[in-house]
Design an enzyme around this catalytic site. Structure first.
Site, mmCIF file in Angstrom:
data_model
loop_
_atom_site.group_PDB
_atom_site.id
_atom_site.type_symbol
_atom_site.label_atom_id
_atom_site.label_comp_id
_atom_site.label_asym_id
_atom_site.label_seq_id
_atom_site.Cartn_x
_atom_site.Cartn_y
_atom_site.Cartn_z
ATOM 1 N N LYS A 96 40.433 38.398 40.386
ATOM 2 C CA LYS A 96 40.786 37.199 41.148
ATOM 3 C C LYS A 96 40.360 35.950 40.355
ATOM 4 O O LYS A 96 39.649 36.057 39.355
ATOM 5 C CB LYS A 96 40.123 37.226 42.529
ATOM 6 C CG LYS A 96 40.466 38.486 43.317
ATOM 7 C CD LYS A 96 41.968 38.702 43.425
ATOM 8 C CE LYS A 96 42.365 39.926 44.214
ATOM 9 N NZ LYS A 96 42.071 41.219 43.570
HETATM 10 C C1 LIG Z 1 46.808 39.989 48.181
HETATM 11 C C2 LIG Z 1 45.560 40.808 48.236
HETATM 12 N N1 LIG Z 1 45.001 41.075 49.419
HETATM 13 C C3 LIG Z 1 43.869 41.772 49.519
HETATM 14 C C4 LIG Z 1 43.231 42.256 48.406
HETATM 15 C C5 LIG Z 1 41.999 43.088 48.578
HETATM 16 O O1 LIG Z 1 40.888 42.563 47.946
HETATM 17 P P1 LIG Z 1 39.707 43.528 47.445
HETATM 18 O O2 LIG Z 1 40.197 44.273 46.262
HETATM 19 O O3 LIG Z 1 38.600 42.590 47.135
HETATM 20 O O4 LIG Z 1 39.370 44.425 48.592
HETATM 21 C C6 LIG Z 1 43.761 41.983 47.134
HETATM 22 C C7 LIG Z 1 43.126 42.380 45.866
HETATM 23 O O5 LIG Z 1 42.784 43.355 45.447
HETATM 24 C C8 LIG Z 1 44.970 41.252 47.046
HETATM 25 O O6 LIG Z 1 45.529 41.007 45.873
#
Ligand SMILES: Cc1ncc(COP(=O)(O)O)c(C=O)c1O
Length: 425
Positions: free
Chosen positions: A209
């Site tokens: 991110k």
């Molecule tokens: C659009 C989106 N939503 C949710 C997530 C979930 O985040 P995490 O991987 O930190 O659980 C991600 C990334 O992985 C994402 O790109």
């Protein structure tokens, strides 16, 4: 090198336009420096590894991060959690999603957006994306049923959704809005930070991110009752410490952010604006450098609901066909430009609903269909249920815009794009 050589596509044996591959696309991750180290050491030396207590008197990094995040997003509250997925699950509980409630999600988003709905007992209903590659308000309206409880705009690949239209729809139909800002931290729509439009906004701090603590997430809201509910769900101890009345307490689990993650995330948050500025500058140069060829060839860029609010993590344009997009991406990779398409039926990619195998097959841990058993109408998922999204994503060519691209890298990227689009566009 002869003139002919430099004009010939690298895929056809010419010299690559770009001397070296793109830098790794971890904007905040690659910027980790003394400040992050100092924060982590401070936590370790104080032995303050847990947000609510430790041997000394030092302040909690997680609390500081929450305050800084809320201030940055212009919201009254923030809750630090362990991942973006956790932020969505907590946010969904925060807005009261429960068994059988339908939540409209876009056809193009990381599968976690949809699986978080399932984890909260809700039923994901998939809507088309439009030329922004983000939730299409017109299709959202078509997908609303008497059982719809919320809309989840996901600001994918750094760009803001059409928030005006989506918020108007939500108001008209009495729906909640949960924004997934995992990929667009620092973006805005008409000058207002993403994440601050809906009833709740959810962020990820996972490694790829814009800013990161490796893993981590954040929920923001300005609604006190949503904050209380989110807080109770993410942390039983915190809920008790906040001294809610016993009658108010709801069942919670534990998604609390550890102090060590918050120590990394705090300096990262301070880097956010600078990283976005660097990416915007590079994206602007890339777009300007290929405007002539894209105009002449009728190649359209991804639409922007508000270009000013784009975090500029990528450049996307559409070719006439999926075949042309795949060829262009392949030719660009040969030029050392990290390009790809966004959908292919044959390559599993959990960013596109057609590949969300467990969701499409309604498969969860419990026998008997998980939340779908509570559906108030028949729910069916089909591979071809969002044909426009598949068409757009298949024709899209995507390029990361790293803040680490040098001027020379950008110039060579422009040269390679011109070469490839002139020949294959
Ligand atoms: C659009 C989106 N939503 C949710 C997530 C979930 O985040 P995490 O991987 O930190 O659980 C991600 C990334 O992985 C994402 O790109």
């Amino acid at each position: 090198m002869t003139q002919v050589d430099s004009q010939r596509l690298a895929i056809q044996g010419g010299a690559p336009a770009k001397q070296k591959p793109d830098p790794p696309m971890y904007p905040g991750g690659m910027a980790v420096a003394e400040e992050e180290e100092a924060g982590v050491l401070e936590v370790l030396r104080a032995k303050r590894l847990f947000r609510y207590y430790g041997p000394g008197e030092t302040a909690s990094k997680a609390s500081q991060l929450e305050a800084a995040f809320a201030a940055k997003k212009g919201t009254d509250y923030a809750v630090a959690v362990t991942s973006g997925t956790a932020s969505l699950v907590c946010g969904l509980h925060g807005i009261g999603i429960g068994p059988g409630d339908e939540v409209i999600v876009p056809a193009y988003t990381w599968i976690a957006s949809a699986s978080a709905v399932v984890a909260a007992g809700g039923i994901p209903v998939v809507a088309e994306v439009d030329g922004t590659l983000l939730l299409d308000p017109e299709d959202v309206e078509r997908k609303i049923t008497p059982y719809t409880k919320a809309i989840m705009p996901v600001h994918m690949r750094g760009a803001p959704c059409r928030m005006d239209a989506l918020m108007a729809l939500a108001r008209e139909h009495g729906l909640k809005v949960i924004e997934d800002v995992a990929q667009a931290n620092g973006g805005s729509y008409q000058g207002k930070p993403l994440g601050s439009f809906g009833d709740v906004g959810c962020f990820s701090l996972q490694f790829n991110k814009i800013i990161t603590s490796g893993e981590g997430g954040m929920v923001v809201t300005s609604d006190e009752s949503v904050w209380k509910r989110t807080n109770m769900y993410h942390d039983v101890i915190g809920a008790l410490q906040l001294k809610y009345g016993v009658d108010e307490l709801l069942c919670g689990v534990n998604y609390r952010m550890p102090e060590l993650l918050a120590a990394v995330a705090l300096p990262q948050l301070a880097r956010l604006d600078g990283l976005i500025e660097d990416m915007r500058q590079r994206k602007k140069m890339i777009k300007a450098g290929i405007e002539d060829v894209t105009n002449r060839k009728g190649i359209r860029f991804r639409e922007m609901a508000d270009a000013e609010g784009d975090t500029a993590i990528c450049t996307v344009f559409f070719m006439d066909s999926a075949e042309k997009a795949a060829s262009a991406a392949e030719a660009l990779r040969a030029e050392n430009i990290g390009a790809g398409t966004l959908y292919s039926p044959d390559e599993i990619d959990y960013h596109v609903y057609a590949h969300w195998v467990p969701i499409m097959n309604q498969r969860v841990w419990a026998e008997g269909g998980g939340p779908w058993r509570w559906a108030k109408r028949e729910i069916e998922y089909r591979q071809d249920m969002c044909p426009r999204s598949l068409d757009l994503l298949g024709r899209a060519v995507h390029l990361n815009v790293s803040p680490l691209l040098t001027n020379e890298d950008v110039e060579e990227t422009v040269e390679g794009l011109n070469k490839v689009l002139e020949e294959l566009g």
